[in-house]
Design a protein around this motif. Structure first.
Motif, mmCIF file in Angstrom:
data_model
loop_
_atom_site.group_PDB
_atom_site.id
_atom_site.type_symbol
_atom_site.label_atom_id
_atom_site.label_comp_id
_atom_site.label_asym_id
_atom_site.label_seq_id
_atom_site.Cartn_x
_atom_site.Cartn_y
_atom_site.Cartn_z
ATOM 1 N N THR A 61 24.241 -23.738 -106.362
ATOM 2 C CA THR A 61 23.410 -22.428 -106.420
ATOM 3 C C THR A 61 24.226 -21.136 -106.065
ATOM 4 N N PRO A 62 23.628 -19.860 -106.114
ATOM 5 C CA PRO A 62 24.420 -18.818 -105.453
ATOM 6 C C PRO A 62 24.710 -18.997 -103.849
ATOM 7 N N ALA A 63 23.598 -19.561 -103.154
ATOM 8 C CA ALA A 63 23.783 -19.891 -101.735
ATOM 9 C C ALA A 63 24.919 -20.926 -101.679
ATOM 10 N N THR A 64 25.219 -21.884 -102.456
ATOM 11 C CA THR A 64 26.498 -22.567 -102.287
ATOM 12 C C THR A 64 27.512 -21.788 -102.648
ATOM 13 N N ILE A 65 27.666 -20.849 -103.327
ATOM 14 C CA ILE A 65 28.981 -20.177 -103.640
ATOM 15 C C ILE A 65 29.296 -19.288 -102.344
ATOM 16 N N ILE A 66 28.175 -18.840 -101.337
ATOM 17 C CA ILE A 66 28.178 -18.148 -99.972
ATOM 18 C C ILE A 66 29.059 -19.231 -99.319
ATOM 19 N N GLY A 67 28.335 -20.209 -99.332
ATOM 20 C CA GLY A 67 28.883 -21.443 -98.413
ATOM 21 C C GLY A 67 30.341 -21.864 -98.670
ATOM 22 N N LEU A 68 30.647 -21.638 -99.810
ATOM 23 C CA LEU A 68 32.294 -22.073 -100.148
ATOM 24 C C LEU A 68 33.153 -20.726 -99.685
ATOM 25 N N ARG B 163 19.953 -26.883 -97.739
ATOM 26 C CA ARG B 163 21.211 -27.665 -97.979
ATOM 27 C C ARG B 163 21.911 -26.941 -98.745
ATOM 28 N N ASP B 164 21.765 -26.235 -99.825
ATOM 29 C CA ASP B 164 22.713 -25.526 -100.689
ATOM 30 C C ASP B 164 23.859 -24.707 -99.817
ATOM 31 N N ILE B 165 23.373 -24.046 -98.551
ATOM 32 C CA ILE B 165 24.499 -23.261 -97.876
ATOM 33 C C ILE B 165 25.131 -24.433 -96.842
ATOM 34 N N SER B 166 24.375 -25.406 -96.386
ATOM 35 C CA SER B 166 24.953 -26.102 -95.281
ATOM 36 C C SER B 166 25.852 -27.321 -95.632
ATOM 37 N N MET B 167 25.760 -27.823 -96.947
ATOM 38 C CA MET B 167 26.327 -28.857 -97.414
ATOM 39 C C MET B 167 27.854 -28.407 -97.619
ATOM 40 N N PRO C 192 25.201 -26.982 -112.279
ATOM 41 C CA PRO C 192 24.708 -25.621 -111.857
ATOM 42 C C PRO C 192 23.215 -25.447 -112.097
ATOM 43 N N SER C 193 22.650 -24.594 -111.114
ATOM 44 C CA SER C 193 21.346 -24.049 -111.226
ATOM 45 C C SER C 193 20.882 -23.433 -112.581
ATOM 46 N N ILE C 194 19.664 -23.042 -112.346
ATOM 47 C CA ILE C 194 19.364 -22.203 -113.341
ATOM 48 C C ILE C 194 19.600 -20.698 -113.016
ATOM 49 N N ASP C 195 20.082 -20.570 -111.817
ATOM 50 C CA ASP C 195 20.635 -19.281 -111.645
ATOM 51 C C ASP C 195 21.960 -18.903 -112.369
#
Length: 371
Positions: free
Chosen positions: A194-201, A277-281, A49-52
């Motif tokens: 990151t939160p952007a990763t959650i959006i991608g999921l 990368r956080d959202i595209s991966m 997890p990121s610092i967020d």
């Protein structure tokens, strides 16, 4: 060799068919294997997890030399008295991002000076920001609530749209399949979440659901009057539906994956834009896994659930009886694989309904006048 368009037409008409439902245990076994591997990765490595989510301090260094090395950042934190191993990311071609755990304000100020000295930039080009552990816990809780609400609303939507719980259950299981495998890749690669990763999921869940709904909608269309005929079983019509929508699924996936892969490999890997990368991966991984699940997981699961229904079992018996009678009458023959070869295709989209247009070949021929 047939063209791509001819291949798609053959799949839609039933002239060519891939026996996905017949081999459903193999495909579901493959899906379960990947899920097991993902769970093992989560148990051993966990997610990063990121610092967020966990809280910490974030330093951003800008206007550095082109492609700055990361080692001076580690040396700068050591010089400031920080013994932990920080996370260092390149940002574009002239920047760096350094993340640490929560630090005292005095230490943060020292680190700013050391980073500016290490990369020969003005202190104004080294910004910092802090996120407390309570804020990180709140973000994690909100992400979990958002995922739970999403799954609940999707279940209600599918049950109201298809008017059956079986399709909703199969679609949700396929979604969990996509989610677990995507998270498993993050566990093995230890790419920061990151939160952007959650959006991608959440985005890939919607994409996968769309592809599954397209297949299920075709199944509903093909099985609308299924009980009024004795030529096709539910599994056969479901398999036909998969084949009929396969080209659409492939085309949709290719057109969606190409721009996402460009963002992932060009934007994040070459340019070093970590946010891309956080959202595209997760999008890249999830679209590939979602395409697989909509074809090879969701519908096979649906047929397994429906095969336990008494209505479907009675209908299958009626079809078997009709085919046995056709064999006795000599109007049907056995294929080499043991299936019954009927004069017309066994898997038809729907029973023939009187009064409906049956095609040009079924229309009466106009006789030519004799002179």
């Amino acid at each position: 060799m047939m063209s791509y368009a001819q291949w798609g037409n053959a799949l839609y008409s039933g002239k060519k068919s891939y026996q996905i439902i017949k081999n459903r245990r193999i495909f579901i076994g493959i899906g379960l294997t990947f899920i097991a591997i993902s769970l093992i990765g989560l148990a051993i490595f966990g997610i990063n997890p990121s610092i967020d989510f966990k809280g910490g301090t974030d330093f951003t260094v800008t206007n550095t030399a082109t492609n700055p090395p990361q080692q001076p950042a580690y040396d700068a934190l050591k010089a400031a008295g920080v013994t932990e191993n920080p996370k260092v990311f390149q940002m574009g071609t002239n920047g760096l991002r350094v993340q640490t755990s929560q630090l005292p304000i005095e230490t943060e100020t020292i680190i700013q000076g050391e980073l500016a000295k290490a990369y020969k930039v003005d202190v104004k080009n080294v910004s910092k920001g802090s996120i407390g552990p309570s804020w990180g816990a709140s973000v994690s809780r909100q992400a979990a609530i958002g995922l739970a609400v999403f799954m609940g609303l999707i279940a209600l939507l599918l049950m109201s749209y298809f008017r059956t719980w079986t399709m909703a259950a199969a679609a949700l299981i396929a979604l969990m399949h996509d989610l677990l495998i995507t998270v498993g890749v993050f566990a093995f690669t230890q790419v920061e979440v990151t939160p952007a990763t959650i959006i991608g999921l959440l985005t890939i869940l919607g994409y996968s659901l769309y592809d599954t709904v397209v297949v299920f909608d075709k199944i509903r269309e093909n099985t609308k009057d299924m009980l009024n005929q004795s030529r096709s079983k539910y599994d056969e019509l479901a398999n036909l539906s998969i084949n009929q929508t396969m080209v659409r699924s492939i085309n949709t996936s290719i057109t969606a994956i190409l721009p996402v892969s460009a963002i992932l490999f060009l934007g994040s890997l070459l340019l070093g834009a970590s946010t891309l990368r956080d959202i595209s991966m997760p999008l890249f991984i999830g679209m590939i896994v979602g395409t697989f699940s909509s074809i090879f997981i969701a519908t096979p699961l649906l047929t397994i659930i429906r095969d336990h229904s008494k209505v479907i079992q009675d209908h299958n018996k009626k079809v078997d009886t009709a085919r046995a009678k056709a064999l006795e009458d000599g109007t049907a023959k056995l294929n080499e694989d043991g299936t019954v070869a009927l004069p017309t295709a066994a898997s038809v989209a729907a029973p023939i309904v009187p009064g409906h247009h049956l095609g040009q070949t079924a229309q009466p021929k106009r006789k030519k006048n004799k002179k």
